[in-house]
Write a protein that holds these residues in place. Structure first.
Motif, PDB file in Angstrom:
ATOM      1  N   ARG A  50       0.846  -1.203   0.000  1.00  0.00           N
ATOM      2  CA  ARG A  50       0.000   0.000   0.000  1.00  0.00           C
ATOM      3  C   ARG A  50       0.882   1.254   0.000  1.00  0.00           C
ATOM      4  NH1 ARG A  50      -5.527   0.777   1.216  1.00  0.00           N
ATOM      5  NH2 ARG A  50      -5.996   2.802   2.111  1.00  0.00           N
ATOM      6  N   VAL A  53       2.231   1.867  -3.430  1.00  0.00           N
ATOM      7  CA  VAL A  53       1.232   2.490  -4.309  1.00  0.00           C
ATOM      8  C   VAL A  53       1.224   4.002  -4.065  1.00  0.00           C
ATOM      9  CG1 VAL A  53      -1.248   2.710  -4.804  1.00  0.00           C
ATOM     10  CG2 VAL A  53      -0.218   0.436  -4.540  1.00  0.00           C
ATOM     11  N   VAL A  70      -8.031   6.565  -4.928  1.00  0.00           N
ATOM     12  CA  VAL A  70      -7.345   5.466  -5.613  1.00  0.00           C
ATOM     13  C   VAL A  70      -7.277   4.256  -4.695  1.00  0.00           C
ATOM     14  CG1 VAL A  70      -5.124   4.660  -6.512  1.00  0.00           C
ATOM     15  CG2 VAL A  70      -5.988   6.913  -7.182  1.00  0.00           C
ATOM     16  N   ILE A  74      -8.692   0.521  -5.377  1.00  0.00           N
ATOM     17  CA  ILE A  74      -7.820  -0.617  -5.703  1.00  0.00           C
ATOM     18  C   ILE A  74      -7.386  -1.428  -4.490  1.00  0.00           C
ATOM     19  CG2 ILE A  74      -6.997   0.538  -7.797  1.00  0.00           C
ATOM     20  CD1 ILE A  74      -4.308   0.979  -6.372  1.00  0.00           C
ATOM     21  N   ASP A  75      -7.482  -0.849  -3.295  1.00  0.00           N
ATOM     22  CA  ASP A  75      -7.064  -1.555  -2.077  1.00  0.00           C
ATOM     23  C   ASP A  75      -7.941  -1.105  -0.909  1.00  0.00           C
ATOM     24  OD1 ASP A  75      -5.571  -3.158  -0.327  1.00  0.00           O
ATOM     25  OD2 ASP A  75      -4.073  -1.593   0.017  1.00  0.00           O
ATOM     26  N   LEU A  90     -12.105   5.564 -11.445  1.00  0.00           N
ATOM     27  CA  LEU A  90     -10.814   4.971 -11.751  1.00  0.00           C
ATOM     28  C   LEU A  90     -10.370   5.347 -13.159  1.00  0.00           C
ATOM     29  CD1 LEU A  90      -8.529   3.218 -10.679  1.00  0.00           C
ATOM     30  CD2 LEU A  90      -9.757   1.211 -11.529  1.00  0.00           C
ATOM     31  N   THR A  94      -7.055   7.384 -13.951  1.00  0.00           N
ATOM     32  CA  THR A  94      -6.103   6.791 -14.889  1.00  0.00           C
ATOM     33  C   THR A  94      -5.723   7.804 -15.962  1.00  0.00           C
ATOM     34  OG1 THR A  94      -6.999   4.580 -14.498  1.00  0.00           O
ATOM     35  CG2 THR A  94      -5.739   4.890 -16.521  1.00  0.00           C
TER      36      THR A  94
END
Length: 132
Positions: A50, A53, A70, A74-75, A90, A94
């Motif tokens: 984490r 990231v 984010v 994603i987590d 997302l 991106t």
């Protein structure tokens, strides 16, 4: 759950300072998985992932709120903010990352041109006779 590490080992593995890791904890981007009996923060490999990231977002200029979004997508953790349209958001994030990467590439190209100019001048000086 895997190996548990104290903050110093996490700092070594990530290259982040203790202060930075504590700051990311303070603002809620990362939370240690556990605490030792003595109260020391204990992190696991997913916690380190984490942090990595987060490290990748930093050079792209992502703000704390964007980082939270984010990570929530994603987590996600139990404390993650709820994102209305995760896929759409997302996609936006991106595109933002892609645009910022392109800008960094443009800046890098300019910096590399400048470095090449300096090398040319250095090489030209090496061919000059020494000054007395």
């Amino acid at each position: 759950m895997g190996e548990r590490m104290q903050i110093g080992e996490v700092a070594e593995r990530t290259g982040l300072s203790l202060r930075t890791i504590r700051y990311y904890e303070e603002v809620g981007l990362v939370v240690p998985s556990a605490r030792s009996q003595g109260g020391f923060r204990l992190y696991t490999d997913p916690d380190v992932d984490r942090l990595r990231v987060i490290m990748r977002m930093k050079p792209l200029g992502f703000q704390l709120d964007e980082m939270r979004e984010v990570l929530a997508i994603i987590d996600p953790t139990p404390d993650s903010p709820r994102i209305e349209d995760p896929a759409g958001r997302l996609a936006e994030l991106t595109r933002t990352a892609d645009e910022r990467c392109a800008e960094l590439r443009r800046k890098l190209a300019i910096a590399e041109e400048f470095a090449a100019t300096l090398h040319e001048h250095l090489d030209a000086r090496a061919d000059e006779p020494p000054r007395s």
